[in-house]
Write an enzyme that holds these catalytic residues in place. Sequence first.
Site, PDB file in Angstrom:
ATOM      1  N   ASP A  67      23.576 -24.924  10.286  1.00 41.09           N
ATOM      2  CA  ASP A  67      23.945 -25.373  11.509  1.00 41.09           C
ATOM      3  C   ASP A  67      23.515 -26.982  11.756  1.00 41.09           C
ATOM      4  O   ASP A  67      22.293 -27.184  11.696  1.00 41.09           O
ATOM      5  CB  ASP A  67      22.690 -24.499  12.598  1.00 41.09           C
ATOM      6  CG  ASP A  67      23.259 -25.060  14.038  1.00 41.09           C
ATOM      7  OD1 ASP A  67      23.915 -26.050  14.164  1.00 41.09           O
ATOM      8  OD2 ASP A  67      22.544 -24.308  14.715  1.00 41.09           O
ATOM      9  N   ASN A 101      17.918 -20.537  14.433  1.00 40.42           N
ATOM     10  CA  ASN A 101      18.411 -21.701  13.823  1.00 40.42           C
ATOM     11  C   ASN A 101      18.846 -22.884  14.676  1.00 40.42           C
ATOM     12  O   ASN A 101      18.942 -23.840  13.948  1.00 40.42           O
ATOM     13  CB  ASN A 101      19.568 -21.290  12.647  1.00 40.42           C
ATOM     14  CG  ASN A 101      19.593 -22.593  11.726  1.00 40.42           C
ATOM     15  OD1 ASN A 101      18.895 -23.449  11.626  1.00 40.42           O
ATOM     16  ND2 ASN A 101      20.816 -22.455  11.234  1.00 40.42           N
ATOM     17  N   ASP A 102      19.381 -22.601  15.943  1.00 45.14           N
ATOM     18  CA  ASP A 102      20.083 -23.686  16.713  1.00 45.14           C
ATOM     19  C   ASP A 102      18.624 -24.633  17.041  1.00 45.14           C
ATOM     20  O   ASP A 102      18.346 -24.894  18.317  1.00 45.14           O
ATOM     21  CB  ASP A 102      20.598 -23.136  17.960  1.00 45.14           C
ATOM     22  CG  ASP A 102      21.499 -24.235  18.545  1.00 45.14           C
ATOM     23  OD1 ASP A 102      21.485 -25.351  17.880  1.00 45.14           O
ATOM     24  OD2 ASP A 102      22.005 -24.147  19.635  1.00 45.14           O
ATOM     25  N   ASP A 137      16.815 -30.909   8.061  1.00 48.96           N
ATOM     26  CA  ASP A 137      17.400 -31.747   8.661  1.00 48.96           C
ATOM     27  C   ASP A 137      17.000 -33.075   8.221  1.00 48.96           C
ATOM     28  O   ASP A 137      15.984 -33.232   7.711  1.00 48.96           O
ATOM     29  CB  ASP A 137      17.133 -31.508  10.131  1.00 48.96           C
ATOM     30  CG  ASP A 137      17.852 -30.319  10.889  1.00 48.96           C
ATOM     31  OD1 ASP A 137      18.763 -29.789  10.210  1.00 48.96           O
ATOM     32  OD2 ASP A 137      17.215 -29.967  11.837  1.00 48.96           O
ATOM     33  N   TRP A 167      14.629 -24.332   8.490  1.00 47.51           N
ATOM     34  CA  TRP A 167      15.243 -22.943   8.418  1.00 47.51           C
ATOM     35  C   TRP A 167      15.805 -22.721   6.822  1.00 47.51           C
ATOM     36  O   TRP A 167      16.417 -23.427   6.118  1.00 47.51           O
ATOM     37  CB  TRP A 167      16.508 -23.027   9.384  1.00 47.51           C
ATOM     38  CG  TRP A 167      17.432 -21.923   9.505  1.00 47.51           C
ATOM     39  CD1 TRP A 167      18.606 -21.541   8.640  1.00 47.51           C
ATOM     40  CD2 TRP A 167      17.372 -20.518  10.139  1.00 47.51           C
ATOM     41  NE1 TRP A 167      18.995 -20.495   9.052  1.00 47.51           N
ATOM     42  CE2 TRP A 167      18.437 -19.841   9.843  1.00 47.51           C
ATOM     43  CE3 TRP A 167      16.352 -20.234  11.148  1.00 47.51           C
ATOM     44  CZ2 TRP A 167      18.391 -18.520  10.576  1.00 47.51           C
ATOM     45  CZ3 TRP A 167      16.531 -18.973  11.738  1.00 47.51           C
ATOM     46  CH2 TRP A 167      17.407 -18.249  11.376  1.00 47.51           C
TER      47      TRP A 167
HETATM   48  N1  ABN Z   1      19.132 -28.041  12.773  1.00 48.03           N
HETATM   49  C1  ABN Z   1      20.381 -28.746  13.391  1.00 48.03           C
HETATM   50  C2  ABN Z   1      20.056 -28.947  14.858  1.00 48.03           C
HETATM   51  C3  ABN Z   1      19.624 -30.276  15.038  1.00 48.03           C
HETATM   52  C4  ABN Z   1      19.540 -30.327  16.612  1.00 48.03           C
HETATM   53  C5  ABN Z   1      19.799 -29.545  17.567  1.00 48.03           C
HETATM   54  C6  ABN Z   1      20.417 -28.190  16.864  1.00 48.03           C
HETATM   55  C7  ABN Z   1      20.475 -28.033  15.596  1.00 48.03           C
END
Ligand code: ABN
Length: 183
Positions: free
Chosen positions: A87, A159-160, A131, A112
């Site tokens: 994601d 995961n969001d 990230d 994640w």
């Molecule tokens: N893990 C990616 C992400 C970053 C910011 C907001 C949602 C998802």
Amino acid sequence: MQWFLNLIDRQTERSVRQVAHSHGRRSLVARLGVALVGGAVLPMLPFDRSGQFMAANAATPAKGKAGRADPREDPTQCEYWRYCAFDGFLCTCCGGSLTQCPPGTEASKVSWVGTCLNPKDGRHYLVSYNDCCGKGACGECLCNNNERERPGYRLGVHNDINWCMANSSPMFHCTTSIIVGVA
Ligand code: ABN
């Protein structure tokens, strides 16, 4: 008895003459020429002597039946097998790589972890989606697969989330996909 020996003599002579007639000296010389030239030219033909044919194949995405690259083996495509629970923006489109953050960003301290099937060996791998933090959103190659994700009210399986939250800069840029184990 003599007549029999004479018969064999004549038959043998006839056979030898026939062979000599159909395989003349010219044809023998021509065949020898082909063998000699072939033997000299064959080793000069270009072919891979490095023994790295398989390695070269592994580096380029495999071709499918239609001759097109298989997106499950192309890290710049959202269909790449490691992205099954991805994601974010693909770091491979943002100046980084599958496992490296782009210059000027750093990997998130938390992540994640998904479980993805590698189509090449049929095994499942644990993939950490770290990230990359410290720069604004890359905006290229948005990819949202989220296999086995659960709704947001179950935080541990959602995961969001901006995984840069534990870093000194919470700015999210893109996401990497690092294999951390075999399932
Ligand atoms: N893990 C990616 C992400 C970053 C910011 C907001 C949602 C998802």
